[in-house]
Enzyme design. Sequence first.
Site, PDB file in Angstrom:
ATOM      1  N   GLN A 131       0.795  -1.226   0.000  1.00  0.00           N
ATOM      2  CA  GLN A 131       0.000   0.000   0.000  1.00  0.00           C
ATOM      3  C   GLN A 131       0.837   1.290   0.000  1.00  0.00           C
ATOM      4  O   GLN A 131       0.535   2.222  -0.726  1.00  0.00           O
ATOM      5  CB  GLN A 131      -0.896   0.004   1.226  1.00  0.00           C
ATOM      6  CG  GLN A 131      -2.237   0.609   0.982  1.00  0.00           C
ATOM      7  CD  GLN A 131      -3.206   0.272   2.099  1.00  0.00           C
ATOM      8  OE1 GLN A 131      -2.828  -0.302   3.122  1.00  0.00           O
ATOM      9  NE2 GLN A 131      -4.451   0.623   1.923  1.00  0.00           N
ATOM     10  N   SER A 137      -2.314   4.574  -6.737  1.00  0.00           N
ATOM     11  CA  SER A 137      -3.346   5.064  -5.811  1.00  0.00           C
ATOM     12  C   SER A 137      -3.061   6.481  -5.352  1.00  0.00           C
ATOM     13  O   SER A 137      -3.963   7.326  -5.339  1.00  0.00           O
ATOM     14  CB  SER A 137      -3.437   4.160  -4.574  1.00  0.00           C
ATOM     15  OG  SER A 137      -4.062   2.963  -4.906  1.00  0.00           O
ATOM     16  N   TYR A 232      -9.186  -5.596  -9.820  1.00  0.00           N
ATOM     17  CA  TYR A 232      -9.487  -4.657 -10.902  1.00  0.00           C
ATOM     18  C   TYR A 232     -10.785  -5.050 -11.587  1.00  0.00           C
ATOM     19  O   TYR A 232     -11.253  -6.177 -11.463  1.00  0.00           O
ATOM     20  CB  TYR A 232      -8.365  -4.690 -11.949  1.00  0.00           C
ATOM     21  CG  TYR A 232      -7.139  -3.934 -11.547  1.00  0.00           C
ATOM     22  CD1 TYR A 232      -7.123  -2.552 -11.553  1.00  0.00           C
ATOM     23  CD2 TYR A 232      -5.984  -4.604 -11.188  1.00  0.00           C
ATOM     24  CE1 TYR A 232      -5.981  -1.853 -11.197  1.00  0.00           C
ATOM     25  CE2 TYR A 232      -4.838  -3.923 -10.832  1.00  0.00           C
ATOM     26  CZ  TYR A 232      -4.845  -2.539 -10.844  1.00  0.00           C
ATOM     27  OH  TYR A 232      -3.723  -1.850 -10.490  1.00  0.00           O
TER      28      TYR A 232
HETATM   29  P1  NAD Z   1      -9.072   1.799 -12.117  1.00  0.00           P
HETATM   30  O1  NAD Z   1      -8.439   3.137 -12.248  1.00  0.00           O
HETATM   31  O2  NAD Z   1      -8.496   0.648 -12.870  1.00  0.00           O
HETATM   32  O3  NAD Z   1     -10.621   1.932 -12.547  1.00  0.00           O
HETATM   33  C1  NAD Z   1     -11.463   2.888 -11.932  1.00  0.00           C
HETATM   34  C2  NAD Z   1     -12.801   2.293 -11.622  1.00  0.00           C
HETATM   35  O4  NAD Z   1     -13.546   2.109 -12.823  1.00  0.00           O
HETATM   36  C3  NAD Z   1     -12.758   0.914 -10.950  1.00  0.00           C
HETATM   37  O5  NAD Z   1     -13.424   1.005  -9.708  1.00  0.00           O
HETATM   38  C4  NAD Z   1     -13.485   0.018 -11.933  1.00  0.00           C
HETATM   39  O6  NAD Z   1     -14.249  -0.993 -11.289  1.00  0.00           O
HETATM   40  C5  NAD Z   1     -14.374   0.993 -12.650  1.00  0.00           C
HETATM   41  N1  NAD Z   1     -14.889   0.518 -13.952  1.00  0.00           N
HETATM   42  C6  NAD Z   1     -14.258  -0.202 -14.914  1.00  0.00           C
HETATM   43  N2  NAD Z   1     -15.093  -0.434 -15.947  1.00  0.00           N
HETATM   44  C7  NAD Z   1     -16.269   0.157 -15.650  1.00  0.00           C
HETATM   45  C8  NAD Z   1     -17.527   0.280 -16.310  1.00  0.00           C
HETATM   46  N3  NAD Z   1     -17.728  -0.283 -17.521  1.00  0.00           N
HETATM   47  N4  NAD Z   1     -18.505   0.947 -15.691  1.00  0.00           N
HETATM   48  C9  NAD Z   1     -18.328   1.505 -14.466  1.00  0.00           C
HETATM   49  N5  NAD Z   1     -17.169   1.436 -13.780  1.00  0.00           N
HETATM   50  C10 NAD Z   1     -16.157   0.764 -14.351  1.00  0.00           C
HETATM   51  O7  NAD Z   1      -9.253   1.378 -10.602  1.00  0.00           O
HETATM   52  P2  NAD Z   1      -8.330   1.716  -9.350  1.00  0.00           P
HETATM   53  O8  NAD Z   1      -8.840   2.900  -8.699  1.00  0.00           O
HETATM   54  O9  NAD Z   1      -6.911   1.700  -9.793  1.00  0.00           O
HETATM   55  O10 NAD Z   1      -8.617   0.478  -8.406  1.00  0.00           O
HETATM   56  C11 NAD Z   1      -8.514  -0.851  -8.919  1.00  0.00           C
HETATM   57  C12 NAD Z   1      -8.644  -1.894  -7.829  1.00  0.00           C
HETATM   58  O11 NAD Z   1      -7.540  -1.896  -6.953  1.00  0.00           O
HETATM   59  C13 NAD Z   1      -9.837  -1.712  -6.936  1.00  0.00           C
HETATM   60  O12 NAD Z   1     -10.332  -2.987  -6.618  1.00  0.00           O
HETATM   61  C14 NAD Z   1      -9.293  -1.105  -5.711  1.00  0.00           C
HETATM   62  O13 NAD Z   1     -10.110  -1.306  -4.595  1.00  0.00           O
HETATM   63  C15 NAD Z   1      -8.014  -1.865  -5.636  1.00  0.00           C
HETATM   64  N6  NAD Z   1      -7.043  -1.225  -4.796  1.00  0.00           N
HETATM   65  C16 NAD Z   1      -6.549  -1.895  -3.710  1.00  0.00           C
HETATM   66  C17 NAD Z   1      -5.615  -1.306  -2.903  1.00  0.00           C
HETATM   67  C18 NAD Z   1      -5.054  -2.027  -1.734  1.00  0.00           C
HETATM   68  O14 NAD Z   1      -5.564  -3.042  -1.338  1.00  0.00           O
HETATM   69  N7  NAD Z   1      -3.980  -1.564  -1.167  1.00  0.00           N
HETATM   70  C19 NAD Z   1      -5.154  -0.038  -3.194  1.00  0.00           C
HETATM   71  C20 NAD Z   1      -5.668   0.628  -4.301  1.00  0.00           C
HETATM   72  C21 NAD Z   1      -6.609   0.011  -5.103  1.00  0.00           C
END
Ligand code: NAD
Length: 387
Positions: A131, A137, A232
């Site tokens: 993290q 992030s 994702y």
């Molecule tokens: P991202 O930038 O890849 O995408 C942004 C959002 O768009 C996501 O929530 C995705 O579900 C959504 N999305 C994709 N297609 C879509 C559609 N057709 N309609 C509506 N929404 C849609 O995402 P991110 O912010 O980089 O996060 C990706 C994943 O990583 C998430 O599960 C997040 O919780 C996880 N994450 C985990 C940690 C951790 O555990 N330390 C830290 C950061 C992110």
Amino acid sequence: MKIAVARETVMGERRVALIPDTVSRLVKQGLEVLLEAGAGEAAYFSDADYEAAGATIISDTAQLWAEADVLLKVSPPQDHDGYAETSQLREGATLIGFLNPLGHPEGIQSLARRRITAFSMELIPRTSRAQSMDALSSQASVAGYKAALIAATALPKYFPMLTTAAGTIRPAKVFVMGAGVAGLQAIATARRLGAVVEAFDIRPAVKEEVQSLGAKFVEVPLDEETVAEGGYAREVSEAAKERSRQVVAAHIAQADAVITTAQVPGKKAPLLVTEEMIAGMKPGSVIVDLAADQGGNCAYTQAGRDVVRHGVTIIGPTNLPASVPVHSSQLYAKNILTLLNHLIKDGDLQLNFEDDIIAAACVTYEGDIRNTRIKDALMVESAVSAG
Ligand code: NAD
């Protein structure tokens, strides 16, 4: 061991890979830090501050790159017209930064050919253990914050509800599409500004996070798996996209501002807001499309431009974290510091590929490309150019 911080060369990139505070921590650990003169200037960190923190300032770019054991960058190194910035690195050196490995796999191939060890910040796993190294992030959060501010500024209305002697102003309605890191920060910021916020995402797991920020979650039951490896989003079928479009259309029509953040790693961004939906919005409404760089979530989006269609302003900002360079550099530098502390033991790089963070983020080592998705992307590119 010499850790070098290069000056960013991409137009508009104002971030810097280390700030003076992180430099002093590395110097205390016995590492030598070199900084290209003026590298922190656009983020308001002066050479004098870096020098006071223990860095050596180097004016000659080629010398800095050649002396580096580990070279740190934010934006991907420049690679065009037959010239690669990374050609200045010596064989066996290490490069760390956003390297755009799936968007520009040839850049990774040339690093492997030159036997550079490269770590791509995009590929740090999204896990609790990683993290504090997760620059996707930290930077997405800045982008989400700024997107809400851009929407508030561009909207010809107030965001908050106001009761005044001259009458009552109703709060703006904001609809956030994609509630990942950027989307959640956009929701939080729009809420703090007093807007009424709704949000939608194909991953049902985000419902509670959206609600905990005081926003309403718009549910679209999709009869298929929407979550891929690592949490994702998965690319959903055309039928599922159509079903979600039907549900969200009514929410888009009522919104004053729509903020789209949806992405699927390694793919073009999904189209969420169609021409027809934009035609159905109220004149004066605003869309901020954070996926502009990846092709956009909206019809009409143009990266780096504001486009007006049917009275709706569609804004396609690029590299928003660079527009908040002080804090995005501070957060990025902390991500880099934690990664360096993970990689460097007893003053030397110790790469244990059993470690999931090192295995995922290290894209080239001893002449090999270590990531199958990059190898696949290169095969597709060479098949396209051959055929
Ligand atoms: P991202 O930038 O890849 O995408 C942004 C959002 O768009 C996501 O929530 C995705 O579900 C959504 N999305 C994709 N297609 C879509 C559609 N057709 N309609 C509506 N929404 C849609 O995402 P991110 O912010 O980089 O996060 C990706 C994943 O990583 C998430 O599960 C997040 O919780 C996880 N994450 C985990 C940690 C951790 O555990 N330390 C830290 C950061 C992110």
